[in-house]
Design a protein around this motif. Structure first.
Motif, PDB file in Angstrom:
ATOM      1  N   LEU A  58       0.827  -1.204   0.000  1.00  0.00           N
ATOM      2  CA  LEU A  58       0.000   0.000   0.000  1.00  0.00           C
ATOM      3  C   LEU A  58       0.861   1.255   0.000  1.00  0.00           C
ATOM      4  O   LEU A  58       0.546   2.244  -0.669  1.00  0.00           O
ATOM      5  CB  LEU A  58      -0.922  -0.006   1.217  1.00  0.00           C
ATOM      6  N   ARG A  59       1.957   1.214   0.727  1.00  0.00           N
ATOM      7  CA  ARG A  59       2.846   2.382   0.752  1.00  0.00           C
ATOM      8  C   ARG A  59       3.461   2.615  -0.623  1.00  0.00           C
ATOM      9  O   ARG A  59       3.601   3.760  -1.072  1.00  0.00           O
ATOM     10  CB  ARG A  59       3.938   2.192   1.795  1.00  0.00           C
ATOM     11  N   SER A  60       3.826   1.531  -1.303  1.00  0.00           N
ATOM     12  CA  SER A  60       4.408   1.677  -2.638  1.00  0.00           C
ATOM     13  C   SER A  60       3.401   2.255  -3.626  1.00  0.00           C
ATOM     14  O   SER A  60       3.777   2.859  -4.621  1.00  0.00           O
ATOM     15  CB  SER A  60       4.920   0.327  -3.152  1.00  0.00           C
ATOM     16  N   GLN A  61       2.107   2.085  -3.319  1.00  0.00           N
ATOM     17  CA  GLN A  61       1.044   2.628  -4.168  1.00  0.00           C
ATOM     18  C   GLN A  61       0.615   4.019  -3.704  1.00  0.00           C
ATOM     19  O   GLN A  61      -0.357   4.577  -4.213  1.00  0.00           O
ATOM     20  CB  GLN A  61      -0.169   1.684  -4.142  1.00  0.00           C
ATOM     21  N   LYS A  62       1.340   4.564  -2.722  1.00  0.00           N
ATOM     22  CA  LYS A  62       1.050   5.884  -2.148  1.00  0.00           C
ATOM     23  C   LYS A  62      -0.297   5.924  -1.422  1.00  0.00           C
ATOM     24  O   LYS A  62      -0.870   6.990  -1.235  1.00  0.00           O
ATOM     25  CB  LYS A  62       1.097   6.975  -3.228  1.00  0.00           C
ATOM     26  N   ARG A  63      -0.780   4.789  -0.985  1.00  0.00           N
ATOM     27  CA  ARG A  63      -2.006   4.716  -0.194  1.00  0.00           C
ATOM     28  C   ARG A  63      -1.587   4.708   1.272  1.00  0.00           C
ATOM     29  O   ARG A  63      -1.690   3.719   1.980  1.00  0.00           O
ATOM     30  CB  ARG A  63      -2.804   3.474  -0.593  1.00  0.00           C
ATOM     31  N   TYR A  64      -1.089   5.842   1.712  1.00  0.00           N
ATOM     32  CA  TYR A  64      -0.383   5.916   2.985  1.00  0.00           C
ATOM     33  C   TYR A  64      -1.289   5.693   4.191  1.00  0.00           C
ATOM     34  O   TYR A  64      -0.895   5.023   5.148  1.00  0.00           O
ATOM     35  CB  TYR A  64       0.330   7.263   3.097  1.00  0.00           C
ATOM     36  N   LEU A  65      -2.492   6.221   4.179  1.00  0.00           N
ATOM     37  CA  LEU A  65      -3.394   6.038   5.316  1.00  0.00           C
ATOM     38  C   LEU A  65      -3.747   4.559   5.496  1.00  0.00           C
ATOM     39  O   LEU A  65      -3.777   4.048   6.629  1.00  0.00           O
ATOM     40  CB  LEU A  65      -4.655   6.878   5.128  1.00  0.00           C
ATOM     41  N   ASP A  66      -3.999   3.880   4.383  1.00  0.00           N
ATOM     42  CA  ASP A  66      -4.280   2.442   4.462  1.00  0.00           C
ATOM     43  C   ASP A  66      -3.057   1.682   4.958  1.00  0.00           C
ATOM     44  O   ASP A  66      -3.178   0.740   5.752  1.00  0.00           O
ATOM     45  CB  ASP A  66      -4.698   1.910   3.090  1.00  0.00           C
ATOM     46  N   ALA A  67      -1.878   2.091   4.493  1.00  0.00           N
ATOM     47  CA  ALA A  67      -0.655   1.421   4.919  1.00  0.00           C
ATOM     48  C   ALA A  67      -0.460   1.553   6.421  1.00  0.00           C
ATOM     49  O   ALA A  67      -0.083   0.581   7.103  1.00  0.00           O
ATOM     50  CB  ALA A  67       0.541   2.006   4.179  1.00  0.00           C
ATOM     51  N   VAL A  68      -0.741   2.730   6.966  1.00  0.00           N
ATOM     52  CA  VAL A  68      -0.608   2.934   8.409  1.00  0.00           C
ATOM     53  C   VAL A  68      -1.527   1.982   9.168  1.00  0.00           C
ATOM     54  O   VAL A  68      -1.150   1.427  10.212  1.00  0.00           O
ATOM     55  CB  VAL A  68      -0.916   4.404   8.776  1.00  0.00           C
ATOM     56  N   ASP A  69      -2.732   1.771   8.668  1.00  0.00           N
ATOM     57  CA  ASP A  69      -3.664   0.853   9.327  1.00  0.00           C
ATOM     58  C   ASP A  69      -3.065  -0.552   9.424  1.00  0.00           C
ATOM     59  O   ASP A  69      -3.192  -1.227  10.455  1.00  0.00           O
ATOM     60  CB  ASP A  69      -4.982   0.793   8.560  1.00  0.00           C
ATOM     61  N   TYR A  70      -2.434  -0.993   8.362  1.00  0.00           N
ATOM     62  CA  TYR A  70      -1.865  -2.347   8.363  1.00  0.00           C
ATOM     63  C   TYR A  70      -0.626  -2.437   9.248  1.00  0.00           C
ATOM     64  O   TYR A  70      -0.419  -3.437   9.936  1.00  0.00           O
ATOM     65  CB  TYR A  70      -1.561  -2.790   6.932  1.00  0.00           C
ATOM     66  N   TYR A  71       0.194  -1.372   9.242  1.00  0.00           N
ATOM     67  CA  TYR A  71       1.344  -1.392  10.139  1.00  0.00           C
ATOM     68  C   TYR A  71       0.884  -1.384  11.595  1.00  0.00           C
ATOM     69  O   TYR A  71       1.468  -2.062  12.453  1.00  0.00           O
ATOM     70  CB  TYR A  71       2.246  -0.191   9.861  1.00  0.00           C
ATOM     71  N   ILE A  89       8.008   6.168   8.530  1.00  0.00           N
ATOM     72  CA  ILE A  89       8.273   6.609   7.165  1.00  0.00           C
ATOM     73  C   ILE A  89       6.970   6.970   6.453  1.00  0.00           C
ATOM     74  O   ILE A  89       6.868   7.992   5.772  1.00  0.00           O
ATOM     75  CB  ILE A  89       9.018   5.505   6.386  1.00  0.00           C
ATOM     76  N   THR A  90       5.962   6.117   6.637  1.00  0.00           N
ATOM     77  CA  THR A  90       4.678   6.361   5.978  1.00  0.00           C
ATOM     78  C   THR A  90       4.036   7.641   6.487  1.00  0.00           C
ATOM     79  O   THR A  90       3.490   8.441   5.705  1.00  0.00           O
ATOM     80  CB  THR A  90       3.743   5.164   6.219  1.00  0.00           C
ATOM     81  N   LEU A  91       4.102   7.868   7.785  1.00  0.00           N
ATOM     82  CA  LEU A  91       3.564   9.106   8.347  1.00  0.00           C
ATOM     83  C   LEU A  91       4.334  10.323   7.845  1.00  0.00           C
ATOM     84  O   LEU A  91       3.766  11.404   7.668  1.00  0.00           O
ATOM     85  CB  LEU A  91       3.607   9.050   9.879  1.00  0.00           C
ATOM     86  N   LEU A  92       5.617  10.124   7.593  1.00  0.00           N
ATOM     87  CA  LEU A  92       6.422  11.227   7.080  1.00  0.00           C
ATOM     88  C   LEU A  92       5.985  11.607   5.675  1.00  0.00           C
ATOM     89  O   LEU A  92       5.981  12.787   5.307  1.00  0.00           O
ATOM     90  CB  LEU A  92       7.899  10.843   7.102  1.00  0.00           C
ATOM     91  N   PHE A  93       5.598  10.610   4.878  1.00  0.00           N
ATOM     92  CA  PHE A  93       5.057  10.913   3.549  1.00  0.00           C
ATOM     93  C   PHE A  93       3.763  11.707   3.652  1.00  0.00           C
ATOM     94  O   PHE A  93       3.416  12.462   2.741  1.00  0.00           O
ATOM     95  CB  PHE A  93       4.809   9.627   2.766  1.00  0.00           C
ATOM     96  N   LEU A  94       3.059  11.540   4.758  1.00  0.00           N
ATOM     97  CA  LEU A  94       1.825  12.287   4.999  1.00  0.00           C
ATOM     98  C   LEU A  94       2.109  13.636   5.658  1.00  0.00           C
ATOM     99  O   LEU A  94       1.179  14.347   6.038  1.00  0.00           O
ATOM    100  CB  LEU A  94       0.887  11.469   5.888  1.00  0.00           C
ATOM    101  N   THR A  95       3.392  13.950   5.803  1.00  0.00           N
ATOM    102  CA  THR A  95       3.886  15.190   6.424  1.00  0.00           C
ATOM    103  C   THR A  95       3.493  15.298   7.898  1.00  0.00           C
ATOM    104  O   THR A  95       3.386  16.385   8.443  1.00  0.00           O
ATOM    105  CB  THR A  95       3.416  16.450   5.665  1.00  0.00           C
ATOM    106  N   HIS A  96       3.292  14.166   8.550  1.00  0.00           N
ATOM    107  CA  HIS A  96       3.014  14.145   9.982  1.00  0.00           C
ATOM    108  C   HIS A  96       4.347  13.961  10.720  1.00  0.00           C
ATOM    109  O   HIS A  96       4.651  12.876  11.216  1.00  0.00           O
ATOM    110  CB  HIS A  96       2.033  13.017  10.324  1.00  0.00           C
ATOM    111  N   LYS A  97       5.115  15.018  10.796  1.00  0.00           N
ATOM    112  CA  LYS A  97       6.476  14.907  11.307  1.00  0.00           C
ATOM    113  C   LYS A  97       6.532  14.506  12.776  1.00  0.00           C
ATOM    114  O   LYS A  97       7.353  13.682  13.173  1.00  0.00           O
ATOM    115  CB  LYS A  97       7.223  16.226  11.095  1.00  0.00           C
TER     116      LYS A  97
END
Length: 266
Positions: A58-71, A89-97
């Motif tokens: 999901l992260r590779s597909q830029k579906r970051y919110l879904d990826a966070v759920d699975y992590y 890393i996924t949260l960083l792509f969402l700019t949630h520093k």
């Protein structure tokens, strides 16, 4: 734009490029799929390993919110430094520093030798222009993994941000020594290119040209010199005086390039 602002823009751009190149690797190809496959793994019944793989996809597909759920689901079953780092890393792509920073810190609590978490904490500090803190994290990461081209590259960018150009050049040379394609790979990413100033991109291209010229890789040096000129680098005449270009100046292709003087494409 003042030289100081150009340098700050450049070092942050370099950090972003190297960080994204390091954490995405070859997954960019999947980003181009027009219809990404839907998740097939259950959040409630899958194993931690299955959840992690689904999060990675999901992260590779830029579906970051879904990826966070699975992590999160994987972490609930088996909290590891690797999973916390991937979530960060996924949260960083969402700019949630702030949230990503907490994830990397949690990864270090689980594994004090997590070089990836140290590097990523350094990246966050660097994006906030806390270069001294970033340098400390990068050095800690290098204590664990001294041969990492990415860590040396990031450390060089942090020194660049502090205007410590000698140390920056030293770290860039080490990065090149451990991975002679790192500049090519980072430059090809292109993800952050539009957010950097033309002056920053031009300065970066000239710096890389100098690095390649000094190592004897004239082909890539000429490529980056051309880029520097196309990007409007104002100090291009330094190629006639900088010692790093001494050998390149004897190459007929250098004379041809400088005679052409490719115009700025800004």
């Amino acid at each position: 734009m003042s030289p100081q602002r150009v340098m700050r823009s450049l070092c942050l751009w370099l950090a972003c490029l190297s960080f994204i190149a390091a954490i995405t690797g070859g997954s960019l190809a999947s980003d181009q799929q027009q219809t990404p496959p839907q998740p097939v793994v259950s959040l409630t019944s899958a194993t931690p390993q299955e959840l992690e793989r689904q999060g990675d996809q999901l992260r590779s597909q830029k579906r970051y919110l879904d990826a966070v759920d699975y992590y999160n689901a994987a972490i609930a079953q088996q909290p590891t430094a690797l999973l916390w780092n991937k979530k960060g890393i996924t949260l960083l792509f969402l700019t949630h520093k702030k949230e990503s920073q907490k994830c990397f810190q949690q990864a270090l609590k689980i594994d004090k030798n997590s070089a990836e978490a140290m590097n990523n904490l350094g990246f966050i500090e660097q994006t906030q222009k806390n270069f001294s803190r970033a340098i400390k994290y990068y050095n800690k990461a290098l204590e664990v993994r001294p041969n990492s081209a990415t860590f040396h590259y990031n450390l060089g960018a942090a020194y660049f941000g502090k205007h410590d150009f000698d140390r920056a050049a030293q770290e860039y040379r080490l990065a090149y020594q451990f991975d002679n394609e790192i500049f090519q790979r980072v430059s090809r990413m292109g993800i952050m290119a539009q957010s950097s100033s033309p002056e920053a991109r031009a300065a970066f291209s000239f710096m890389v040209a100098k690095m390649y010229a000094q190592s004897g890789d004239f082909e890539h040096s000429l490529e980056y010199l051309r880029k520097a000129m196309e990007e409007g680098y104002k100090g291009i005449n330094k190629v006639y005086t900088d010692s790093e270009f001494a050998s390149l100046r004897t190459d007929p292709r250098f004379a041809d390039l400088m005679a052409q003087r490719p115009p700025s494409l800004q």
